[in-house]
Design an enzyme around this catalytic site. Structure first.
Site, PDB file in Angstrom:
ATOM      1  N   LEU A  35       0.835  -1.191   0.000  1.00  0.00           N
ATOM      2  CA  LEU A  35       0.000   0.000   0.000  1.00  0.00           C
ATOM      3  C   LEU A  35       0.879   1.254   0.000  1.00  0.00           C
ATOM      4  CD1 LEU A  35      -2.807  -0.989   2.524  1.00  0.00           C
ATOM      5  CD2 LEU A  35      -3.114  -0.425   0.091  1.00  0.00           C
ATOM      6  N   GLY A  36       0.421   2.278  -0.692  1.00  0.00           N
ATOM      7  CA  GLY A  36       1.181   3.522  -0.788  1.00  0.00           C
ATOM      8  C   GLY A  36       1.886   3.689  -2.111  1.00  0.00           C
ATOM      9  N   ALA A 309       2.717  12.866  -6.974  1.00  0.00           N
ATOM     10  CA  ALA A 309       1.775  12.183  -6.086  1.00  0.00           C
ATOM     11  C   ALA A 309       0.530  13.019  -5.824  1.00  0.00           C
ATOM     12  CB  ALA A 309       2.466  11.835  -4.764  1.00  0.00           C
ATOM     13  N   HIS A 432       5.277  38.587  10.877  1.00  0.00           N
ATOM     14  CA  HIS A 432       6.683  38.990  10.968  1.00  0.00           C
ATOM     15  C   HIS A 432       7.266  38.488  12.287  1.00  0.00           C
ATOM     16  CE1 HIS A 432      10.272  41.505  10.671  1.00  0.00           C
ATOM     17  NE2 HIS A 432      10.066  41.845  11.942  1.00  0.00           N
TER      18      HIS A 432
END
Length: 453
Positions: A35-36, A309, A432
């Site tokens: 997976l992935g 991706a 800032h």
């Protein structure tokens, strides 16, 4: 009967499957390996895990004394670097598995073979899934070609993730995202690194001034950069490789290892070809991600479009909504391009090199050296560049070379995607002291009113 079968569990496929399930449809996801997909296992995640170690090492080496921190005996442990990488991969895989269960996606760890537009065979179990729609998200593999394919022992990016010891020297062929990121990693740890690029400059998809800034940084880190040069021959000796190359002059390079990093090619298998889909370099789709065969969609690297991706994930979302009966189209106008070099590089929208002669635009740059936050962290290499329409003031493009550029670029993505003007962004108060003020400085420069330069 399933509403959809998604083939490929990468960032396109698993996101698509989850969204289909969220929209109330029954969906199955089939992944033959892990997976992935490439991103989690052989790309984005492991690379960034390794680069985290490299960036920390160089930060300590280059800045500690100036910041009043005394360090002695600075060293690294490659096994622990790779262990961190592998833990990150494992956690990502488990996270995806949890999300699939949570959203009640039927997951099959098997090899999918598409029989026709309605049937998918699970090769190992022999089960056939019947479905109304198929989403092909089979991804890509590293490109390898002659003369490199004829020589044993040449690395692709996949081989780097099996690294057991550092080479003394390395030639990287290809100066795009993959090549630059690996040049950053290896040179950080003292590997004699040479980067060879065929195009006029490294990062050929980015503007020349972006490439110039990155070239200076890599050169300071000890990387030898050779542009406008093609490797024509490779020979393997006992403990090294000899590369002959042609460019503005002929040259010969020698290194312990050679890494080919010239991009990736789509995984188009025979069962996909047998569907008679329209295929050019990759599978052709319309803006709804539908192929030339009704009920079959394609997303991600298999399309050989923008191989990123985050693009695959959004294409998966678009496909999911259309499968569920919604009307949704892809919009590629503000795709962020990001590079985890040192400093990082990011861009969105129009590049300066893409400007048509007839386009009326304004361009402004603000140097990182004029930013207060950059000075506190001892950074002075980089800039922000904004391209705006001369008449409407709309932000058309943004490029950033800076620490955290990969995070900062989102302001440019939102501006380009939503047609925001320079004034819209200027009138949004920037905190800032932060690096985001470099964007404000470039925006002010569009009308020649930068305050801090």
């Amino acid at each position: 009967m399933l509403d959809a079968v998604v083939i490929g569990g990468g960032p396109g496929g698993y996101v698509c499957a989850i969204r289909i399930a969220q929209l109330g449809k029954r969906v199955a996801l089939v992944e033959k390996e892990y997976l992935g997909g490439t991103c989690t296992n052989w790309g984005c995640i492991p690379t960034k895990a390794m680069l985290t170690s490299a960036h920390l090492y160089t930060e300590i080496a280059n800045k500690s004394k100036r910041l009043g921190i005394e360090i002695s005996g600075l060293d690294y442990d490659l096994k622990k670097i790779m262990s961190h990488m592998n833990r990150t991969i494992t956690m990502s895989r488990k996270g995806i598995e949890h999300l699939l269960k949570k959203n009640e996606v039927d997951f099959f760890n098997d090899n999918a073979v598409i029989k026709d537009a309605k049937h998918v065979l699970l090769e190992q179990s022999g089960e056939i899934l019947e479905t109304n729609n198929i989403v092909i998200a089979s991804g890509s593999e590293p490109s390898m070609f002659r003369p490199f394919s004829e020589v044993e022992g040449i690395w692709t990016s996949n081989d780097v993730f099996r690294l057991e010891e550092m080479p003394e020297s390395l030639v990287i062929v290809g100066g795009g995202v993959i090549g630059v990121e690996f040049a950053t990693f290896f040179s950080s740890f003292g590997v004699k690194t040479t980067l060879v690029e065929l195009a006029d400059h490294i990062m050929p998809s980015e503007d020349s001034d972006v490439a110039d800034e990155l070239r200076k940084s890599l050169t300071r880190q000890g990387v030898e950069i050779i542009e406008k040069t093609k490797v024509t021959e490779v020979e393997r000796e006992e403990c090294s490789f000899i590369l002959n190359a042609e460019g503005e002059q002929e040259l010969s390079l020698q290194a312990e290892k050679v890494l080919v990093a010239v991009g990736r090619r789509p995984n188009i298998t025979e069962d996909i070809r047998d569907l008679s889909l329209k295929i050019e370099r990759g599978i052709v789709t319309d803006s709804r991600m539908q192929t030339s065969v009704k009920g079959i969609y394609a997303i991600g690297d298999i399309r050989a479009g923008i191989m990123l991706a985050h693009v695959a994930s959004y294409e998966g979302i678009v496909a999911a909504h259309n499968i569920a009966g919604d009307e949704m189209e892809m919009d590629y106008s503000a795709v962020p391009s990001i590079i985890f070099s040192s400093p990082e590089v990011a861009s969105a929208g129009l590049r300066e090199a893409d400007i048509d002669d007839k386009q009326k635009v304004k361009i402004a740059k603000f140097p990182l050296s004029a930013n207060g936050r950059a000075r506190t962290v001892l950074e002075n290499t980089g800039f922000v560049k904004v391209i705006a329409d001369k008449e409407s003031g709309k932000v058309l493009g943004m490029s950033i070379v800076s620490p955290s550029a990969t995070e900062l670029i989102m302001e440019g993505v939102v501006a380009v995607r939503n047609g925001l003007t320079v004034e819209d962004l200027e009138n949004s108060i920037h905190p800032h002291p932060t690096l985001s003020e470099t964007i404000l400085g470039a925006l002010e420069g569009i009308d020649g009113m930068s305050i801090h330069i």
